[in-house]
Write an enzyme that holds these catalytic residues in place. Structure first.
Site, PDB file in Angstrom:
ATOM      1  CB  SER A  46      12.062  16.144  -6.679  1.00 42.99           C
ATOM      2  OG  SER A  46      12.019  15.899  -8.172  1.00 42.99           O
ATOM      3  CG  HIS A  47      13.598  12.223  -9.169  1.00 46.03           C
ATOM      4  ND1 HIS A  47      12.739  11.111  -8.678  1.00 46.03           N
ATOM      5  CD2 HIS A  47      12.963  12.882 -10.035  1.00 46.03           C
ATOM      6  CE1 HIS A  47      11.592  11.205  -9.272  1.00 46.03           C
ATOM      7  NE2 HIS A  47      11.684  12.454 -10.083  1.00 46.03           N
ATOM      8  CG  LEU A 123       9.865   7.186 -15.098  1.00 45.31           C
ATOM      9  CD1 LEU A 123       8.512   7.159 -15.869  1.00 45.31           C
ATOM     10  CD2 LEU A 123      10.216   5.992 -14.497  1.00 45.31           C
ATOM     11  NE  ARG A 185       3.893  12.774  -1.262  1.00 47.71           N
ATOM     12  CZ  ARG A 185       2.890  13.052  -0.457  1.00 47.71           C
ATOM     13  NH1 ARG A 185       1.706  13.528  -1.178  1.00 47.71           N
ATOM     14  NH2 ARG A 185       3.046  13.190   0.905  1.00 47.71           N
ATOM     15  CD  GLU A 187       8.140  19.318 -10.339  1.00 47.22           C
ATOM     16  OE1 GLU A 187       8.072  20.572 -10.692  1.00 47.22           O
ATOM     17  OE2 GLU A 187       7.478  18.417 -10.987  1.00 47.22           O
ATOM     18  NE  ARG A 306      16.396  14.880 -18.369  1.00 45.94           N
ATOM     19  CZ  ARG A 306      17.346  13.999 -18.933  1.00 45.94           C
ATOM     20  NH1 ARG A 306      18.636  13.863 -18.486  1.00 45.94           N
ATOM     21  NH2 ARG A 306      17.189  13.406 -20.109  1.00 45.94           N
TER      22      ARG A 306
END
Length: 334
Positions: A46-47, A123, A185, A187, A306
């Site tokens: 999503s980023h 972030l 949002r 996601e 991650r």
């Protein structure tokens, strides 16, 4: 959904080409392409590439400055302010990062605000270089106005993520980064694009009724996680990453009527502490704590997923939806 396997280098080049075609400056293009690639590497889609069209649209609409040159100012002995010159947060964060780290190590604690900028990145990506320098750090940003407060039914707050990082001796820093809404949002948007339902408790429709339809939730409002507790945290972020640092609340940004799909204007606040300032070997004690946590079956530390995904992505590449690749390639031809 058909996908194509891409190396991280190919993902970076695809992003960079789109930004260069939109006439970003070399530095803005590099900084944004880097965070997009890092997000894809860590499977934080999503980023990642999904955000590239929004970055491009924000510059082509004239709202964001693709040639922005951030400037760093000292507001007080331990307080920095970075004026992003209407550009994007990745380069603004880079501009102030080395001074933030230096001040924190000199003073024991430091804060940095980013203003006059646009934020779309994760972030954890903002925090990781600071935490890797041996510092404990928090980060807050006001997200797009999409969240109803607990007990409410209409949008008042952003998704308002919070990030926290703790350094570890062998790298692989402990970092968590999550929206104070039940889901980010992005996601929910990805669920809509994949024609999937969202879990109960993520959102309400335009009439304030619970829904599992992502399109209805996007037209209505998302909900805070944890009821009133998540709602209170979201309100805190709204205040400290908005008016505290001379930036707008998410509701004020929503009033601007932005329709280009790009990152909203908004501020970002960092608070950074040097553990050495307290005169104890906090990091060693922290490792004992982490070891005790992971000795329990089923416990996984935040950021472990991650880091594992990052290793796999470097080895095997990343599966990217072919339609998204086509969309980004079309941007480069416009």
């Amino acid at each position: 959904m058909t996908t194509i396997n891409m190396s991280l280098n190919d993902i970076h080049e695809l992003s960079l080409h789109a930004f260069n075609s939109a006439r970003f400056s070399a530095e803005q293009a590099r900084a944004v392409a880097q965070v997009v690639t890092r997000a894809e590497a860590d499977h934080c889609r999503s980023h990642g590439l999904y955000r590239v069209p929004g970055y491009v649209s924000a510059v082509r609409s004239g709202r964001a400055n693709g040639h922005a040159t951030p400037s760093v100012q000292h507001q007080a002995a331990s307080v920095l302010y970075v004026n992003g010159d209407r550009g994007f947060a990745p380069l603004a964060a880079e501009a102030g990062r080395s001074e933030l780290i230096a001040v924190a190590k000199r003073q024991g604690i430091a804060a940095m605000a980013l203003g006059n900028t646009h934020h779309f990145s994760a972030l954890w990506a903002d925090l990781e270089p600071i935490v890797d320098a041996g510092l404990v750090a928090w980060c807050f940003v006001v997200g797009q106005c999409a969240v109803a407060p607990h007990g409410g039914r209409s949008r008042l707050m952003g998704t308002n993520p919070i990030g926290f990082g703790w350094p570890r001796p062998d790298g692989g820093s402990f970092i968590f980064d999550f929206a104070t809404s039940a889901a980010a949002r992005g996601e929910v948007e990805l669920k809509r694009l994949a024609n999937e339902r969202i879990p109960e408790g993520w959102g309400v429709d335009a009439e304030g009724r619970p829904t599992t339809d992502p399109a209805e939730a996007l037209a209505g409002a998302l909900l805070p996680f944890g009821g009133y507790k998540g709602s209170a945290l979201s309100m805190m972020v709204e205040l400290i990453a908005g008016p505290l640092i001379r930036e707008k609340t998410s509701r004020e940004v929503a009033g601007l009527g932005i329709t280009d799909g790009g990152p909203p204007p908004g501020g970002e606040l960092y608070v950074v502490i040097d553990p050495a300032a307290f005169g104890r070997d906090a990091r060693t004690i922290g490792e004992t704590f982490f070891n005790e946590a992971t000795s329990q079956p089923g416990v996984r530390l935040p950021s472990a997923r991650r880091h594992a995904a990052r290793l796999e992505s470097h080895r095997s590449g990343v599966e990217v939806p072919s339609e998204l690749i086509r969309q980004i390639e079309d941007l480069s031809r416009d």
